[in-house]
Design an enzyme around this catalytic site. Structure first.
Site, PDB file in Angstrom:
ATOM      1  N   ASP B  89       0.824  -1.220   0.000  1.00 56.79           N
ATOM      2  CA  ASP B  89       0.000   0.000   0.000  1.00 56.79           C
ATOM      3  C   ASP B  89       0.853   1.263   0.000  1.00 56.79           C
ATOM      4  O   ASP B  89       0.337   2.362  -0.132  1.00 56.79           O
ATOM      5  CB  ASP B  89      -0.998  -0.009   1.166  1.00 56.79           C
ATOM      6  CG  ASP B  89      -0.309  -0.036   2.532  1.00 56.79           C
ATOM      7  OD1 ASP B  89       0.684   0.692   2.745  1.00 56.79           O
ATOM      8  OD2 ASP B  89      -0.765  -0.792   3.402  1.00 56.79           O
ATOM      9  N   ASP B 109       6.970  -6.206  -2.886  1.00 56.05           N
ATOM     10  CA  ASP B 109       5.677  -6.846  -2.613  1.00 56.05           C
ATOM     11  C   ASP B 109       5.349  -7.753  -3.784  1.00 56.05           C
ATOM     12  O   ASP B 109       5.401  -7.337  -4.946  1.00 56.05           O
ATOM     13  CB  ASP B 109       4.582  -5.787  -2.405  1.00 56.05           C
ATOM     14  CG  ASP B 109       3.321  -6.403  -1.803  1.00 56.05           C
ATOM     15  OD1 ASP B 109       2.815  -7.411  -2.347  1.00 56.05           O
ATOM     16  OD2 ASP B 109       2.844  -5.884  -0.783  1.00 56.05           O
ATOM     17  N   ASP B 159       6.504  -5.818   6.431  1.00 56.15           N
ATOM     18  CA  ASP B 159       5.182  -5.203   6.520  1.00 56.15           C
ATOM     19  C   ASP B 159       4.247  -6.115   5.742  1.00 56.15           C
ATOM     20  O   ASP B 159       3.878  -5.851   4.610  1.00 56.15           O
ATOM     21  CB  ASP B 159       5.280  -3.814   5.893  1.00 56.15           C
ATOM     22  CG  ASP B 159       3.935  -3.115   5.808  1.00 56.15           C
ATOM     23  OD1 ASP B 159       2.916  -3.692   6.256  1.00 56.15           O
ATOM     24  OD2 ASP B 159       3.890  -1.998   5.272  1.00 56.15           O
TER      25      ASP B 159
END
Lengths: 280, 280
Positions: B89, B109, B159
């Site tokens: 994000d 990611d 994360d």
């Protein structure tokens, strides 16, 4: 047991809801003041619900009860006389009585049924109810404060439900004036003050009313409380004198806690950046 | 608008559920890796949901993104090279890039769709994606770490989603060994480590695996995160060297935050009594 029943507290005003998976409803009644429910949950032990709002669970009540009592007690030079307004589940009373310098702890909750249910479903919270220093009164706390003589209490803990219904009169200048009037010069008040994320305006109003009523110092404390909206709760201390932390007494405390300790005391006092700005 | 629709994340393993009131579902897709949903909520802005779990909301993401970046960055003597594993994000990336001493921030990611949706629905989190120090890679972070050369990174921020599915390989000794191998001698790792109330065993396993893998120091940080289970979240730092806080740099930071500041840094490091006992 793996039912698919949940108890849900929907808070329309904040657009949030929290649910606990339940095994069964153990009790339900309408007292003279509130609607009371007791559930047996899958993972949080027993749960007490008042007027649809989660109040106390076996598993996570230690956050709230410890943080509504120990920080304030260690911020007072010598708290001998403590009054708890509300607090009918007796968990705050138990924490207060862990302090040996406390000579008198009066719990004033308007609804005796909350205490009677706590005795059955949360016996561990009631284990100090028989302490000779404890005095449980089931009368109106607002009237009690109005009638109190000057210099009759060192610490007032307002352990109430949300500021609607029966607890509404506990959040406002008139109430704080009565507190100022009966507190000793070095006395203080701590009141649960909801979530700083969801109810910042309420905290602003509270602190402003405390100031106007004669409390020259305010300090908001932050702590987790999973079953309350946002999971992040607060208590606000108001005092006439500056707060002086008895750090050594805290570091050497002779009783057990689950959450609170010296480092957590300091941690609870830390003001988030947005909060500092809101009160700058 | 006052619909009666809610998005609910039910966590059967913890017996808890959290809900946000929604206006409407804005988007839904199955990416190559995960099921992605975007909602417009009544009170929390936009909400991204991955595989049924709340991931990020406009209103409260600042807690998580600030606390997964600034404490670790100020606990490192001079963090120049930062890798973010997950973090699609881009909110953590934005916080990392607020630090001027960071020369390179690589976000790895596996799911490019998370970032593409963030660009549309959370543009504020993506506002530093064009920074010349930012490098967005859409590849497998576990493989990236395996292939990395020794001494190639100062800080690794994990994360990720919960330790199931695509993120499972990020929680374990093999992964931590790869981190140890590519971190500089004064390097460190911070990883989101769930709720200390609900997932204490997971934190125990993580810290034990970190230790075995060669990280001699561990430190768990605590912070509020309303939309995650229990509302009380944590990150765990692992390092080869002892942590030394650059307190003066933190006090004089030249960027804005909403939650984090010097006092909050210390507050996050405070270990609750039950947590201290669990790791004594």
């Amino acid at each position: 047991m793996n039912s698919n029943k949940w108890f849900t507290e929907q808070m329309l005003s904040t657009g949030t809801a929290f649910s606990l998976k339940i095994k069964e409803k153990l009790h339900e009644e309408q007292s003279d003041f509130q609607h009371l429910e007791i559930y047996d949950t899958e993972t949080f032990g027993k749960l007490m619900v008042i007027d649809g709002c989660t109040m106390v669970s076996t598993r996570d009540n230690f956050f709230y009860h410890e943080m509504m009592s120990h920080p304030a007690l260690f911020l007072h030079p010598n708290p001998k006389r403590v009054w708890i307004i509300g607090g009918g589940d007796c968990g705050t009373l138990r924490e207060v009585l862990k302090h040996k310098n406390v000579e008198e702890a009066v719990q004033i909750d308007i609804d005796e049924r909350v205490t009677r249910l706590a005795e059955i479903y949360f016996p561990e919270l009631c284990e100090s109810n028989g302490d000779s220093r404890a005095d449980l009164k089931f009368i109106d706390g607002i009237q009690w404060l109005k009638d109190a003589a000057p210099n009759s209490v060192d610490l007032i803990i307002v352990d109430s439900t949300d500021p609607v219904g029966v607890a509404e009169g506990l959040f406002g200048e008139a109430f704080y004036r009565d507190c100022v009037a009966c507190l000793a010069e070095d006395g203080m008040l701590i009141q649960q003050s909801e979530s700083a994320l969801l109810h910042l305006d309420l905290i602003k109003d509270m602190r402003s009313a405390m100031q106007t009523a004669g409390f020259s110092h305010q300090q908001t404390l932050f702590f987790p409380q999973c079953i309350y909206p946002s999971g992040w709760w607060s208590g606000t201390i108001a005092s006439k004198a500056e707060l002086i932390f008895r750090a050594e007494d805290c570091a050497n405390k002779d009783f057990d806690t689950i959450y609170y300790n010296l480092d957590i005391h300091h941690a609870a006092m830390a003001q988030p950046e947005f909060f500092k700005k809101a009160f700058a």
